[in-house]
Design an enzyme around this catalytic site. Structure first.
Site, PDB file in Angstrom:
ATOM      1  N   ASP A 126      51.700  39.689  46.667  1.00 57.44           N
ATOM      2  CA  ASP A 126      51.665  38.372  46.021  1.00 57.44           C
ATOM      3  C   ASP A 126      52.408  38.435  44.695  1.00 57.44           C
ATOM      4  OD1 ASP A 126      50.185  35.583  45.813  1.00 57.44           O
ATOM      5  OD2 ASP A 126      50.034  36.542  43.851  1.00 57.44           O
ATOM      6  N   TYR A 173      56.175  35.699  37.228  1.00 64.61           N
ATOM      7  CA  TYR A 173      55.787  37.083  36.900  1.00 64.61           C
ATOM      8  C   TYR A 173      56.986  37.924  36.445  1.00 64.61           C
ATOM      9  CZ  TYR A 173      51.540  35.860  39.567  1.00 64.61           C
ATOM     10  OH  TYR A 173      50.401  35.252  40.039  1.00 64.61           O
ATOM     11  N   LYS A 206      55.730  31.895  44.386  1.00 63.17           N
ATOM     12  CA  LYS A 206      55.220  30.584  43.938  1.00 63.17           C
ATOM     13  C   LYS A 206      56.244  29.886  43.064  1.00 63.17           C
ATOM     14  CE  LYS A 206      50.851  33.072  43.421  1.00 63.17           C
ATOM     15  NZ  LYS A 206      51.143  34.345  42.765  1.00 63.17           N
ATOM     16  N   HIS A 258      52.423  26.789  42.209  1.00 66.18           N
ATOM     17  CA  HIS A 258      51.606  27.685  41.392  1.00 66.18           C
ATOM     18  C   HIS A 258      50.428  26.960  40.714  1.00 66.18           C
ATOM     19  CE1 HIS A 258      52.140  31.770  39.207  1.00 66.18           C
ATOM     20  NE2 HIS A 258      50.872  31.417  39.180  1.00 66.18           N
TER      21      HIS A 258
HETATM   22  N1  LIG Z   1      47.835  31.810  41.348  1.00 65.74           N
HETATM   23  C1  LIG Z   1      47.483  32.111  40.116  1.00 65.74           C
HETATM   24  O1  LIG Z   1      47.460  31.255  39.215  1.00 65.74           O
HETATM   25  C2  LIG Z   1      47.100  33.497  39.773  1.00 65.74           C
HETATM   26  C3  LIG Z   1      47.341  34.501  40.678  1.00 65.74           C
HETATM   27  N2  LIG Z   1      46.983  35.785  40.386  1.00 65.74           N
HETATM   28  C4  LIG Z   1      47.251  36.805  41.418  1.00 65.74           C
HETATM   29  O2  LIG Z   1      46.061  37.558  41.641  1.00 65.74           O
HETATM   30  C5  LIG Z   1      46.342  38.935  41.417  1.00 65.74           C
HETATM   31  C6  LIG Z   1      45.118  39.670  40.933  1.00 65.74           C
HETATM   32  O3  LIG Z   1      44.580  39.052  39.785  1.00 65.74           O
HETATM   33  P1  LIG Z   1      44.533  39.756  38.349  1.00 65.74           P
HETATM   34  O4  LIG Z   1      44.396  38.679  37.348  1.00 65.74           O
HETATM   35  O5  LIG Z   1      45.650  40.656  38.246  1.00 65.74           O
HETATM   36  O6  LIG Z   1      43.124  40.486  38.310  1.00 65.74           O
HETATM   37  P2  LIG Z   1      42.267  41.499  39.218  1.00 65.74           P
HETATM   38  O7  LIG Z   1      40.950  40.839  39.401  1.00 65.74           O
HETATM   39  O8  LIG Z   1      43.020  41.974  40.394  1.00 65.74           O
HETATM   40  O9  LIG Z   1      42.043  42.710  38.203  1.00 65.74           O
HETATM   41  C7  LIG Z   1      43.102  43.469  37.725  1.00 65.74           C
HETATM   42  C8  LIG Z   1      42.564  44.315  36.561  1.00 65.74           C
HETATM   43  O10 LIG Z   1      41.521  45.160  37.047  1.00 65.74           O
HETATM   44  C9  LIG Z   1      41.893  46.516  36.870  1.00 65.74           C
HETATM   45  N3  LIG Z   1      41.497  47.214  38.108  1.00 65.74           N
HETATM   46  C10 LIG Z   1      42.045  47.072  39.335  1.00 65.74           C
HETATM   47  N4  LIG Z   1      41.417  47.853  40.231  1.00 65.74           N
HETATM   48  C11 LIG Z   1      40.456  48.501  39.563  1.00 65.74           C
HETATM   49  C12 LIG Z   1      39.490  49.469  39.951  1.00 65.74           C
HETATM   50  N5  LIG Z   1      39.397  49.906  41.202  1.00 65.74           N
HETATM   51  N6  LIG Z   1      38.647  49.941  38.995  1.00 65.74           N
HETATM   52  C13 LIG Z   1      38.743  49.523  37.713  1.00 65.74           C
HETATM   53  N7  LIG Z   1      39.632  48.602  37.296  1.00 65.74           N
HETATM   54  C14 LIG Z   1      40.490  48.107  38.210  1.00 65.74           C
HETATM   55  C15 LIG Z   1      43.391  46.543  36.656  1.00 65.74           C
HETATM   56  O11 LIG Z   1      43.752  47.606  35.795  1.00 65.74           O
HETATM   57  P3  LIG Z   1      45.058  48.545  35.993  1.00 65.74           P
HETATM   58  O12 LIG Z   1      46.177  47.687  36.481  1.00 65.74           O
HETATM   59  O13 LIG Z   1      45.272  49.053  34.612  1.00 65.74           O
HETATM   60  O14 LIG Z   1      44.667  49.620  36.951  1.00 65.74           O
HETATM   61  C16 LIG Z   1      43.616  45.209  35.966  1.00 65.74           C
HETATM   62  O15 LIG Z   1      43.311  45.300  34.582  1.00 65.74           O
HETATM   63  C17 LIG Z   1      47.485  38.884  40.394  1.00 65.74           C
HETATM   64  O16 LIG Z   1      48.136  40.125  40.257  1.00 65.74           O
HETATM   65  C18 LIG Z   1      48.338  37.794  40.979  1.00 65.74           C
HETATM   66  O17 LIG Z   1      49.066  38.276  42.074  1.00 65.74           O
HETATM   67  C19 LIG Z   1      46.349  36.093  39.209  1.00 65.74           C
HETATM   68  C20 LIG Z   1      46.124  35.131  38.252  1.00 65.74           C
HETATM   69  C21 LIG Z   1      46.478  33.751  38.448  1.00 65.74           C
HETATM   70  O1  LIG Z   2      49.045  34.997  37.070  1.00 61.24           O
HETATM   71  C1  LIG Z   2      49.282  33.829  37.389  1.00 61.24           C
HETATM   72  O2  LIG Z   2      49.651  33.532  38.511  1.00 61.24           O
HETATM   73  C2  LIG Z   2      49.083  32.780  36.387  1.00 61.24           C
HETATM   74  O3  LIG Z   2      49.349  31.644  36.623  1.00 61.24           O
HETATM   75  C3  LIG Z   2      48.544  33.226  35.072  1.00 61.24           C
HETATM   76  O4  LIG Z   2      49.551  33.865  34.390  1.00 61.24           O
HETATM   77  C4  LIG Z   2      48.044  32.071  34.262  1.00 61.24           C
HETATM   78  O5  LIG Z   2      49.118  31.297  33.907  1.00 61.24           O
HETATM   79  C5  LIG Z   2      47.285  32.560  33.108  1.00 61.24           C
HETATM   80  O6  LIG Z   2      46.282  33.190  33.269  1.00 61.24           O
HETATM   81  C6  LIG Z   2      47.737  32.245  31.779  1.00 61.24           C
HETATM   82  O7  LIG Z   2      46.804  32.752  30.880  1.00 61.24           O
END
Ligand SMILES: NC(=O)C1=CN([C@@H]2O[C@H](COP(=O)(O)OP(=O)(O)OC[C@H]3O[C@@H](n4cnc5c(N)ncnc54)[C@H](OP(=O)(O)O)[C@@H]3O)[C@@H](O)[C@H]2O)C=CC1
Ligand SMILES: O=C(O)C(=O)[C@@H](O)[C@H](O)C(=O)CO
Length: 276
Positions: A46, A51, A76, A109
């Site tokens: 994803d 990004y 997205k 998005h």
């Molecule tokens: N559509 C939207 O608006 C959005 C979409 N997304 C999508 O969702 C994905 C995931 O969401 P995200 O916000 O990144 O958050 P997550 O809930 O996936 O958490 C990621 C965080 O948790 C840590 N982590 C991951 N696995 C572990 C583990 N096994 N033990 C301890 N810590 C862990 C990572 O640290 P580290 O990397 O340091 O290991 C990072 O800091 C994004 O990457 C993106 O693709 C996210 C936000 C908004």
């Molecule tokens: O990660 C995504 O896909 C987002 O849309 C985020 O970056 C979102 O815009 C956000 O959390 C900003 O603080």
């Protein structure tokens, strides 16, 4: 290697229930992170134009040697590219950066209700779908009203709504609405951005299953029927987050995790999000 369960979308396309997210993975780290994920067995990635790492995602995929039809790639359209023509141009730029002719899933998005252009944006996604450039189209961060508008004013029901969803924000009303309309629920920040892993209930369940709190949360998503896309740049965590197919939470365990819901968001509220 584990076989990842799949969710059947409303157009028959199947999406792996567990994928790999790359928000906040810097462009110079994303090739390594995605390569590690693909080696671990993930087949769904994803990303998003916003990004800034689509090029690296494409590079990792090409280097992996895995055939394109075994992979599921999502991107997205960003908020500043809403509108019919701008969205078509944004899709071209995304596929060019990824080095791919087609995407598996393309999402709006954010709805950006103040801009009021998500319906024309949706019509551009419908065009991309009917032209065969994307296998499925969907939305992200859409509330009920936004979904109702695209369903009523568009010609295609979104296959997916990708929303913030974790044990602190269980989104039961949205999940129910999705079920009623044949829309798959995809959970972003499925681990609550790593901010709830110290929670004693999760630690207790983890100890009882010989797993980690993150693995318990991912198992909870799978058993709820969500698609989940955890992110990590840490190789051991990338692998551990994929090692969730050899245990099962009981109904009581599931209820205990769901009871952690407080309605807390870690990300923006879709009704007021205005970053473009
Ligand atoms: N559509 C939207 O608006 C959005 C979409 N997304 C999508 O969702 C994905 C995931 O969401 P995200 O916000 O990144 O958050 P997550 O809930 O996936 O958490 C990621 C965080 O948790 C840590 N982590 C991951 N696995 C572990 C583990 N096994 N033990 C301890 N810590 C862990 C990572 O640290 P580290 O990397 O340091 O290991 C990072 O800091 C994004 O990457 C993106 O693709 C996210 C936000 C908004
Ligand atoms: O990660 C995504 O896909 C987002 O849309 C985020 O970056 C979102 O815009 C956000 O959390 C900003 O603080």
């Amino acid at each position: 290697m584990s076989t990842v369960p799949e969710v059947s979308l409303n157009n028959g396309v199947r999406i792996p229930q567990l994928g790999f997210g790359v928000w906040q993975v810097p462009a110079d780290e994303v090739v390594d992170a995605v390569s590690t994920a693909l080696e671990a067995g993930y087949r769904s990635i994803d990303t998003a134009a916003a990004y800034g790492n689509e090029e690296g995602v494409g590079t990792a995929i090409q280097r992996s040697g895995i055939s394109r039809d075994e992979l599921f790639v999502t991107s997205k359209v960003w908020n500043s590219d809403h509108g019919y023509d701008a969205t078509l141009r944004a899709f071209d730029a995304t596929t060019q950066r990824l080095g791919m002719e087609h995407l598996d899933l393309y999402l709006i998005h954010w709805p950006m209700p103040e801009q009021d252009s998500y319906v024309s944006t949706w019509k551009a996604l419908e065009r991309l779908y009917s032209d065969g450039r994307v296998r499925a189209i969907g939305v992200s961060n859409f509330h009920r009203l936004h979904l109702q508008r695209v369903i009523e004013e568009g010609g295609i029901v979104p296959t997916v709504n990708q929303i913030e969803l974790h044990p602190r924000l269980t989104q039961s009303a949205m999940r129910e609405f999705h079920r009623e309309h044949g829309i798959a629920t995809e959970a972003w920040s499925p681990l609550g951005q790593g901010k709830l892993l110290e929670e004693p209930t999760l630690q207790k369940l983890a100890d009882s299953h010989g797993k980690t709190p993150a693995q318990v949360i991912l198992r909870w998503h799978l058993q709820l029927g969500n698609v989940a896309i955890p992110k990590s740049v840490t190789p051991e965590r990338i692998r551990a987050n994929f090692d969730v197919f050899d245990f099962e939470l009981s109904n009581e365990d599931m209820d205990e995790v769901s009871a952690l819901n407080t309605g807390q968001r870690y990300g923006p509220d879709p009704d007021t999000m205005n970053v473009s």
